[in-house]
Design a protein around this motif. Structure first.
Motif, short mmCIF file in Angstrom:
data_model
loop_
_atom_site.label_atom_id
_atom_site.label_comp_id
_atom_site.label_asym_id
_atom_site.label_seq_id
_atom_site.Cartn_x
_atom_site.Cartn_y
_atom_site.Cartn_z
N PRO A 107 0.83 -1.21 0.00
CA PRO A 107 0.00 0.00 0.00
C PRO A 107 0.86 1.26 0.00
O PRO A 107 1.78 1.40 0.80
CB PRO A 107 -0.81 -0.12 1.30
CG PRO A 107 0.03 -0.99 2.19
CD PRO A 107 0.78 -1.93 1.29
N THR A 108 0.58 2.16 -0.92
CA THR A 108 1.33 3.42 -1.02
C THR A 108 0.37 4.58 -0.91
O THR A 108 -0.84 4.42 -0.85
CB THR A 108 2.09 3.50 -2.36
OG1 THR A 108 1.20 3.18 -3.44
CG2 THR A 108 3.26 2.54 -2.38
N GLY A 109 0.95 5.79 -0.91
CA GLY A 109 0.12 6.99 -0.82
C GLY A 109 -0.31 7.24 0.60
O GLY A 109 -1.48 7.14 0.95
N VAL A 280 -24.09 -8.77 1.02
CA VAL A 280 -23.16 -7.72 1.42
C VAL A 280 -21.89 -7.80 0.57
O VAL A 280 -21.36 -8.89 0.33
CB VAL A 280 -22.81 -7.86 2.92
CG1 VAL A 280 -21.74 -6.85 3.32
CG2 VAL A 280 -24.05 -7.68 3.78
N PHE A 281 -21.42 -6.64 0.11
CA PHE A 281 -20.16 -6.59 -0.61
C PHE A 281 -19.00 -6.55 0.39
O PHE A 281 -18.97 -5.70 1.29
CB PHE A 281 -20.10 -5.34 -1.50
CG PHE A 281 -20.93 -5.44 -2.74
CD1 PHE A 281 -20.39 -5.88 -3.94
CD2 PHE A 281 -22.28 -5.09 -2.71
CE1 PHE A 281 -21.16 -5.97 -5.09
CE2 PHE A 281 -23.06 -5.18 -3.85
CZ PHE A 281 -22.51 -5.63 -5.04
N ARG A 282 -18.06 -7.47 0.25
CA ARG A 282 -16.92 -7.55 1.17
C ARG A 282 -15.61 -7.58 0.36
O ARG A 282 -15.58 -8.08 -0.77
CB ARG A 282 -17.01 -8.79 2.05
CG ARG A 282 -18.16 -8.75 3.04
CD ARG A 282 -18.12 -9.93 4.00
NE ARG A 282 -19.15 -9.84 5.02
CZ ARG A 282 -20.39 -10.30 4.88
NH1 ARG A 282 -20.71 -10.89 3.73
NH2 ARG A 282 -21.27 -10.17 5.84
N LEU A 283 -14.55 -7.07 0.98
CA LEU A 283 -13.24 -7.07 0.32
C LEU A 283 -12.82 -8.50 0.01
O LEU A 283 -12.69 -9.33 0.91
CB LEU A 283 -12.21 -6.40 1.24
CG LEU A 283 -10.81 -6.24 0.65
CD1 LEU A 283 -10.81 -5.29 -0.55
CD2 LEU A 283 -9.84 -5.74 1.72
N LEU A 311 -3.34 -4.65 4.25
CA LEU A 311 -3.27 -3.60 3.23
C LEU A 311 -3.97 -2.31 3.64
O LEU A 311 -3.98 -1.34 2.89
CB LEU A 311 -3.85 -4.11 1.91
CG LEU A 311 -3.13 -5.34 1.33
CD1 LEU A 311 -3.78 -5.77 0.03
CD2 LEU A 311 -1.65 -5.07 1.11
N GLY A 312 -4.60 -2.31 4.83
CA GLY A 312 -5.20 -1.09 5.35
C GLY A 312 -6.43 -0.62 4.60
O GLY A 312 -6.71 0.58 4.54
N LEU A 313 -7.17 -1.55 4.00
CA LEU A 313 -8.34 -1.20 3.21
C LEU A 313 -9.62 -1.52 3.98
O LEU A 313 -9.66 -2.48 4.76
CB LEU A 313 -8.33 -1.99 1.90
CG LEU A 313 -7.16 -1.68 0.97
CD1 LEU A 313 -7.10 -2.71 -0.16
CD2 LEU A 313 -7.27 -0.28 0.40
N PRO A 314 -10.69 -0.76 3.76
CA PRO A 314 -11.96 -1.06 4.44
C PRO A 314 -12.49 -2.44 4.05
O PRO A 314 -12.35 -2.88 2.91
CB PRO A 314 -12.89 0.04 3.93
CG PRO A 314 -12.00 1.12 3.43
CD PRO A 314 -10.78 0.44 2.90
N ALA A 315 -13.14 -3.11 5.00
CA ALA A 315 -13.67 -4.44 4.75
C ALA A 315 -14.89 -4.40 3.85
O ALA A 315 -15.19 -5.39 3.17
CB ALA A 315 -14.02 -5.12 6.06
#
Length: 318
Positions: A107-109, A280-283, A311-315
């Motif tokens: 993960p960048t940015g 439900v949409f999930r990562l 990766l620090g992304l929302p579930a």
């Protein structure tokens, strides 16, 4: 020294140390472990730090040695084409290959983090990190310290307890090996050539086509030699025709939502799949795109459930 004082000392360097460990090891999870080991060793060795180098250089010395030890115990991380030949059967994807096998995304940015200049440059592009994994660990360290972090030959020699002549020799061999594996143009330069509006248009077109399951529209964005990979599954597909068959017959069995995400300094997406049971949409994975002349040449999809939390992304899609 108190815990708070030590944290203030090392905090400005934590993210760039993590990026350094990622380059060395090819894994966000291994990089996290290496950073923790580095900081523990720094804490324990603080009394021996005499200030003859900067805190940053001192931490890099420790981190590089930690990574060299880890690299000696584990096989190098691979991209799918390095693991085996392309598949043609879209229904047999093989069994997931577990263990420390696959190169992982990064993960960048960081949103204003002063270390971002060390993270977002070519030094974390997938192709570059993958090429690094084919080097002996010491050559890998030399190339990163000299060419990414811009240490001199003498400084690098000091960090690695060797001589400048040895550093220069290792650098020459590493450059030749890595150069043979890299595309002619980096992703940084490809994206710069697209410009801000071109990048926005490509992202919008890709998301729109994917969420609509519009395979012809997706294929219009791909180069003729495009690849689709999806570790930890060993299956991968080469060429627009086979990629198109896989997209049409397997990928869109259930709906998706995509959200742009910065991964490896490249165009990327967090991919949310709708669960059949509850809707439900999930990562479910991430995509990292490689582009050439405005077309997508590689859809690097990562679907390992053990990787995604790192990766620090929302579930669920924001």
């Amino acid at each position: 020294m108190s815990d708070e004082t030590f944290e203030r000392l090392v905090a400005p360097h934590r993210r760039e140390l993590a990026a350094h460990c990622y380059r060395m090891l090819g894994s966000v999870q291994d990089a996290e472990d290496a950073v923790q080991e580095t900081l523990l060793a720094a804490w324990r060795g603080l009394d021996g730090f005499e200030g003859r180098s900067s805190v940053r250089t001192w931490l890099y010395r420790i981190a590089t040695r930690v990574c060299l030890r880890q690299a000696s115990k584990r096989p190098p991380r691979l991209l799918s084409p390095d693991h085996g030949p392309a598949f043609t059967d879209v229904w047999d994807l093989g069994s997931p290959v577990d263990g420390p096998v696959w190169l992982e995304p990064w993960p960048t940015g960081g949103g204003g983090d002063p270390a971002d200049e060390y993270v977002s440059r070519e030094g974390v592009e997938l192709a570059f990190v993958a090429a690094l994994q084919h080097l002996p660990a010491t050559q890998r360290a030399v190339l990163i310290l000299r060419e990414v972090l811009q240490y001199s030959a003498a400084e690098t020699a000091s960090l690695l307890d060797t001589t400048p002549a040895s550093v220069n020799s290792a650098l020459q061999r590493a450059r030749a090996s890595v150069g043979d594996r890299l595309p002619a143009v980096s992703q940084r330069d490809e994206l710069s050539a697209l410009g801000a509006s071109g990048r926005r248009d490509l992202v919008h077109a890709f998301v729109s086509a994917w969420e609509a399951a519009d395979v012809p529209a997706l294929l219009s964005l791909l180069s003729e030699d495009a690849r689709f990979t999806m570790p930890p599954l060993p299956a991968w597909y080469s060429g627009r025709v086979d990629v198109g068959r896989f997209l049409a017959e397997r990928v869109f069995e259930t709906p998706w939502k995509l959200r742009p995400a910065s991964l490896n300094g490249q165009l990327g997406f967090a991919c949310y799949q709708r669960n059949v049971a509850d809707g439900v949409f999930r990562l479910s994975g991430v995509n990292v795109l490689s582009v050439r002349d405005g077309l997508v040449t590689h859809l690097s999809t990562f679907i390992d459930p053990a990787l995604l939390p790192h990766l620090g992304l929302p579930a669920t899609p924001p």
